[in-house]
Design an enzyme around this catalytic site. Sequence first.
Site, short mmCIF file in Angstrom:
data_model
loop_
_atom_site.label_atom_id
_atom_site.label_comp_id
_atom_site.label_asym_id
_atom_site.label_seq_id
_atom_site.Cartn_x
_atom_site.Cartn_y
_atom_site.Cartn_z
N GLN A 1 -4.09 -1.58 9.86
CA GLN A 1 -4.31 -2.90 9.20
C GLN A 1 -4.76 -4.23 10.20
OE1 GLN A 1 -3.50 -3.33 6.20
NE2 GLN A 1 -3.86 -5.51 6.21
N ASP B 1 -10.75 2.96 4.61
CA ASP B 1 -11.22 1.68 4.62
C ASP B 1 -12.50 1.28 4.47
OD1 ASP B 1 -9.01 -0.59 4.29
OD2 ASP B 1 -8.38 -0.36 6.15
N LYS C 1 0.96 -1.15 0.13
CA LYS C 1 0.09 0.03 0.02
C LYS C 1 0.79 1.24 -0.12
CE LYS C 1 -3.87 -2.28 2.42
NZ LYS C 1 -4.71 -2.55 3.57
N1 GUN Z 1 -6.74 -6.97 6.44
C1 GUN Z 1 -7.06 -7.52 5.41
N2 GUN Z 1 -7.72 -6.95 4.27
C2 GUN Z 1 -7.44 -5.41 4.87
C3 GUN Z 1 -8.14 -4.31 4.50
O1 GUN Z 1 -8.51 -4.11 3.55
N3 GUN Z 1 -7.81 -3.27 5.57
C4 GUN Z 1 -7.13 -3.29 6.44
N4 GUN Z 1 -7.20 -2.29 7.57
N5 GUN Z 1 -7.00 -4.74 6.99
C5 GUN Z 1 -7.15 -5.62 6.33
#
Ligand code: GUN
Length: 297
Positions: A98, A121, A54
């Site tokens: 995350q 998110d 990311k």
């Molecule tokens: N863990 C797995 N997928 C995601 C996501 O799209 N966002 C976040 N913050 N954590 C994750």
Amino acid sequence: MPMQLLDGKFLSAQIKQEIAAEVAQIREQGGKIPHLVAILVGTLGRSETYVASKMKSCEEVGMKSTLIRFDDTVTEEELLNAVRDVNNNPDMDGLIVQLPLPDHISADKVMETIHPAKDVDGFHPINIGRMAKGLPAYISATPQGILEMLKRYDIKTAGKHCVVVGRSQIVGLPMAILMQRNTYPGNCTVTITHSRTQNLPDICRSADILIAALGRPEFITADMVKDGAVVIDVGLERVPDATKKSGFALKGDVKFDEVAPRTSYITPVPGGVGLMTICSLMQNTVKAARGEVYTGF
Ligand code: GUN
């Protein structure tokens, strides 16, 4: 009709170019450079990989990114304070924490502490509620990436039966809500299935659009797929594989080799949905910097 790959690699490269052009224009006009902040707790391998990817993608498109790391011994209050600091920092437009988080921290509490206008998110209850009502909202990145794929391949969705396998808050639940909305992509008749569902193969076989998001490698087999179905594979698991240098292979939730020939469209793993997710996150962060989703906050 021959099977066609839904090529996340191609699409994500295209979308990244679009985002880069938009960021360049913002820069030229002296506007606010979009800034994504990620909070990572602990050192879980897959989370490290996701977050690194990311951050790197933000750099590639000219956006600003900041990674804030904590040991997995961090207290809930310390983490919530870090979230509040980002909420109060006008230079920081979007924040993701995350997941998963260690057991002693409530992910719900963390999600609810992120300001909805920075929740790129789309996990805050306000964003989920607004999405369900069809109001402007941040839509969680993976479902949004899937919608983008359906749109860019011009896949017809109205009146189709969409079966979502898995009811996670991150993918299954929002995906099901989005596919039934009165818009495109949408207007599907949606069935959401989960670990207690009876006759799962029968239900999957009735799907025109099958979205597998249960996190069990190669669970969906050819006998569970209707001829000509559109199959979207959200799974991404490491499975031991002695023939690979790394010692593992990446597998989706769909047994690709046997399922693909039956389908009209299918996403590969890797190179499918995962790459779209990161694009959606960046698109949301650009919207956050522009103040496009929430006004008046
Ligand atoms: N863990 C797995 N997928 C995601 C996501 O799209 N966002 C976040 N913050 N954590 C994750």
